[in-house]
Structures are given as structure tokens and as C-alpha cells.
Motif scaffolding. Sequence first.
Motif, PDB file in Angstrom:
ATOM      1  N   MET A 191       0.841  -1.189   0.000  1.00  0.00           N
ATOM      2  CA  MET A 191       0.000   0.000   0.000  1.00  0.00           C
ATOM      3  C   MET A 191       0.887   1.254   0.000  1.00  0.00           C
ATOM      4  O   MET A 191       1.855   1.322   0.770  1.00  0.00           O
ATOM      5  N   PRO A 192       0.592   2.238  -0.850  1.00  0.00           N
ATOM      6  CA  PRO A 192       1.380   3.467  -0.843  1.00  0.00           C
ATOM      7  C   PRO A 192       1.190   4.225   0.461  1.00  0.00           C
ATOM      8  O   PRO A 192       0.205   4.003   1.172  1.00  0.00           O
ATOM      9  N   PRO A 193       2.110   5.132   0.793  1.00  0.00           N
ATOM     10  CA  PRO A 193       1.975   5.911   2.031  1.00  0.00           C
ATOM     11  C   PRO A 193       0.649   6.666   2.068  1.00  0.00           C
ATOM     12  O   PRO A 193       0.168   7.159   1.045  1.00  0.00           O
ATOM     13  N   ARG A 194       0.081   6.751   3.256  1.00  0.00           N
ATOM     14  CA  ARG A 194      -1.206   7.407   3.433  1.00  0.00           C
ATOM     15  C   ARG A 194      -1.057   8.591   4.384  1.00  0.00           C
ATOM     16  O   ARG A 194      -0.111   8.680   5.160  1.00  0.00           O
ATOM     17  N   ARG A 195      -2.027   9.493   4.320  1.00  0.00           N
ATOM     18  CA  ARG A 195      -2.128  10.603   5.275  1.00  0.00           C
ATOM     19  C   ARG A 195      -3.145  10.174   6.333  1.00  0.00           C
ATOM     20  O   ARG A 195      -4.318   9.937   6.016  1.00  0.00           O
ATOM     21  N   ILE A 196      -2.702  10.084   7.576  1.00  0.00           N
ATOM     22  CA  ILE A 196      -3.526   9.528   8.647  1.00  0.00           C
ATOM     23  C   ILE A 196      -3.750  10.573   9.738  1.00  0.00           C
ATOM     24  O   ILE A 196      -2.799  11.166  10.252  1.00  0.00           O
ATOM     25  N   ALA A 197      -5.019  10.784  10.093  1.00  0.00           N
ATOM     26  CA  ALA A 197      -5.379  11.670  11.197  1.00  0.00           C
ATOM     27  C   ALA A 197      -5.853  10.818  12.365  1.00  0.00           C
ATOM     28  O   ALA A 197      -6.809  10.045  12.226  1.00  0.00           O
ATOM     29  N   ILE A 198      -5.178  10.936  13.493  1.00  0.00           N
ATOM     30  CA  ILE A 198      -5.563  10.213  14.700  1.00  0.00           C
ATOM     31  C   ILE A 198      -6.318  11.175  15.607  1.00  0.00           C
ATOM     32  O   ILE A 198      -5.771  12.196  16.033  1.00  0.00           O
ATOM     33  N   ILE A 199      -7.573  10.867  15.890  1.00  0.00           N
ATOM     34  CA  ILE A 199      -8.414  11.709  16.740  1.00  0.00           C
ATOM     35  C   ILE A 199      -8.536  11.025  18.094  1.00  0.00           C
ATOM     36  O   ILE A 199      -9.183   9.976  18.222  1.00  0.00           O
ATOM     37  N   GLN A 200      -7.882  11.600  19.082  1.00  0.00           N
ATOM     38  CA  GLN A 200      -7.871  11.046  20.434  1.00  0.00           C
ATOM     39  C   GLN A 200      -9.093  11.549  21.182  1.00  0.00           C
ATOM     40  O   GLN A 200      -9.199  12.726  21.507  1.00  0.00           O
ATOM     41  N   GLY A 201     -10.040  10.642  21.445  1.00  0.00           N
ATOM     42  CA  GLY A 201     -11.295  11.034  22.070  1.00  0.00           C
ATOM     43  C   GLY A 201     -11.357  10.841  23.567  1.00  0.00           C
ATOM     44  O   GLY A 201     -12.420  11.018  24.168  1.00  0.00           O
ATOM     45  N   HIS A 202     -10.225  10.486  24.197  1.00  0.00           N
ATOM     46  CA  HIS A 202     -10.244  10.351  25.660  1.00  0.00           C
ATOM     47  C   HIS A 202     -10.451  11.729  26.276  1.00  0.00           C
ATOM     48  O   HIS A 202      -9.813  12.699  25.870  1.00  0.00           O
ATOM     49  N   PRO A 203     -11.352  11.846  27.258  1.00  0.00           N
ATOM     50  CA  PRO A 203     -11.673  13.173  27.805  1.00  0.00           C
ATOM     51  C   PRO A 203     -10.621  13.756  28.743  1.00  0.00           C
ATOM     52  O   PRO A 203     -10.730  14.923  29.125  1.00  0.00           O
ATOM     53  N   ALA A 204      -9.616  12.987  29.121  1.00  0.00           N
ATOM     54  CA  ALA A 204      -8.563  13.505  30.001  1.00  0.00           C
ATOM     55  C   ALA A 204      -7.418  14.047  29.168  1.00  0.00           C
ATOM     56  O   ALA A 204      -6.897  13.357  28.288  1.00  0.00           O
ATOM     57  N   ALA A 205      -7.032  15.275  29.437  1.00  0.00           N
ATOM     58  CA  ALA A 205      -5.904  15.890  28.729  1.00  0.00           C
ATOM     59  C   ALA A 205      -4.588  15.379  29.312  1.00  0.00           C
ATOM     60  O   ALA A 205      -4.521  14.927  30.448  1.00  0.00           O
ATOM     61  N   GLY A 206      -3.552  15.445  28.509  1.00  0.00           N
ATOM     62  CA  GLY A 206      -2.216  15.182  29.011  1.00  0.00           C
ATOM     63  C   GLY A 206      -1.713  13.763  28.902  1.00  0.00           C
ATOM     64  O   GLY A 206      -0.581  13.471  29.273  1.00  0.00           O
ATOM     65  N   GLY A 207      -2.514  12.839  28.412  1.00  0.00           N
ATOM     66  CA  GLY A 207      -2.041  11.473  28.228  1.00  0.00           C
ATOM     67  C   GLY A 207      -2.114  10.647  29.499  1.00  0.00           C
ATOM     68  O   GLY A 207      -2.736  11.030  30.484  1.00  0.00           O
ATOM     69  N   GLY A 208      -1.441   9.496  29.465  1.00  0.00           N
ATOM     70  CA  GLY A 208      -1.364   8.643  30.632  1.00  0.00           C
ATOM     71  C   GLY A 208      -2.382   7.524  30.692  1.00  0.00           C
ATOM     72  O   GLY A 208      -2.336   6.707  31.614  1.00  0.00           O
ATOM     73  N   HIS A 209      -3.311   7.471  29.746  1.00  0.00           N
ATOM     74  CA  HIS A 209      -4.327   6.422  29.741  1.00  0.00           C
ATOM     75  C   HIS A 209      -4.037   5.419  28.612  1.00  0.00           C
ATOM     76  O   HIS A 209      -3.239   5.694  27.710  1.00  0.00           O
ATOM     77  N   PHE A 210      -4.745   4.292  28.676  1.00  0.00           N
ATOM     78  CA  PHE A 210      -4.510   3.245  27.681  1.00  0.00           C
ATOM     79  C   PHE A 210      -4.838   3.736  26.277  1.00  0.00           C
ATOM     80  O   PHE A 210      -4.145   3.399  25.315  1.00  0.00           O
ATOM     81  N   CYS A 211      -5.885   4.546  26.135  1.00  0.00           N
ATOM     82  CA  CYS A 211      -6.217   5.113  24.815  1.00  0.00           C
ATOM     83  C   CYS A 211      -5.050   5.910  24.253  1.00  0.00           C
ATOM     84  O   CYS A 211      -4.787   5.862  23.046  1.00  0.00           O
ATOM     85  N   HIS A 212      -4.360   6.647  25.108  1.00  0.00           N
ATOM     86  CA  HIS A 212      -3.213   7.433  24.647  1.00  0.00           C
ATOM     87  C   HIS A 212      -2.069   6.508  24.205  1.00  0.00           C
ATOM     88  O   HIS A 212      -1.431   6.745  23.183  1.00  0.00           O
ATOM     89  N   ALA A 213      -1.829   5.453  24.970  1.00  0.00           N
ATOM     90  CA  ALA A 213      -0.769   4.507  24.597  1.00  0.00           C
ATOM     91  C   ALA A 213      -1.105   3.803  23.279  1.00  0.00           C
ATOM     92  O   ALA A 213      -0.226   3.593  22.434  1.00  0.00           O
TER      93      ALA A 213
END
Length: 199
Positions: free
Chosen positions: A1-23
Motif C-alpha cells: 500500500m502506498p503511504p497514506r495521510r492519517i489523522a488520529i483523533i484522540q477522544g479520551h476526555p482527560a488531557a495530558g495522556g497517561g491512559h490506555f487510549c493514549h498509549a
Amino acid sequence: MPPRRIAIIQGHPAAGGGHFCHALADAYAQGAADAGHEVRQVAVADLDFPLLRSKEEWETATAVPAAIRQPQETIGWADHLVILYPLWLGDMPAILKGFLEQALRPGFAVGAAAGPGGELGRKLLTGKSARIVVTMGMPAFLYRWYFGAHSLRSLKRSMLGLCGVGPIRDTLIGGVEAIGDARRQRWLRNLNGLGRRGC
């Protein structure tokens, strides 16, 4: 597959990371970057925007908050969308729903004008694909088969599908509150592999 442009939308409501969704998002992004895909990320919890309170507000493109304009540009730029969120009370967190209402407006995601020559109903995000990743405390099979995966179906059909996005694939990760390190690492490797494939 050729390179793609990917947008990751992080929907976890906690800012700053640290949750499994962020990992999970980081693992996907790393795999995608390693495979030569272009990646941009939107952290919904970091955005300051109001909730829509009327049909008129939703239909007015000039009322798009400044905080939503760059995420809209990122969505428009992308070939592939990755949306991650934890299941809260059987649904996506309210901040993610509010973000999608602001971002997927007429004139950007669907046609705006009715009447002769109008675009009402036109799907303006046609050609983009998506993957939805949902984490939850309950077993994933219970959410899918007993509860009918209703928030997932709503996001697929009533939001992304109406805008023309497809195909839309999903990854459901259950039992996250009791997840052990070995299983956590398996899921991170799985997301890294999906990122490498850009799917």
C-alpha cells in the motif's frame, strides 16, 4: 500500500495522556510513521470549544470555533481517520460527541445548500476510510452482541457514514480495568501493526 495521510483523533476526555487510549494512539502513530505514512494527531481534550445548542448554530459555517478549524483541516487532509475513545456509560465521552458535532458541519462534511442546484445530502468526506478503537471495562463480545455496540454503530452510520467515510473498521478492547501487562503489550503491538498497514 502506498503511504497514506492519517489523522488520529484522540477522544479520551482527560488531557495530558497517561491512559490506555493514549498509549494505543501512540503505538498506532509509531507504526504508521515507521512505515512511511504521514501522521497528524488531534487531542480533543486539549481543545476549548462550546457545545452546539441549536440547529442554526450547526448549519452556520461561519460560527465554527477557532479551536475546531485546525482539526477540520487535519480531517480534510487525511486519507484515513483513526478515532479512539473509552466507552463511558455505554457511549462515547460527551467531549468527543461535542467535537464531532462541531467538526462535521454542513459545508465541510455534508452538503450545505438545499433547493435547485443545492448540495444537501452530498457526502463531502467520500474517499476517506476510518478505524474506530473503543476501550471498555466489560468484555468486548458482551458490548458487541448483547448491547448491540450502539455507540459504535451510531458513529459508523449516523456520523461518518453520512459524510461518505468508508470503509469503516473497528477494534474493540474489553476488560481494560483488569488488563495485565502481557495483554496490554499484545494490544499495543496490534495497534502498531495496524498503523504500519495504514488501516
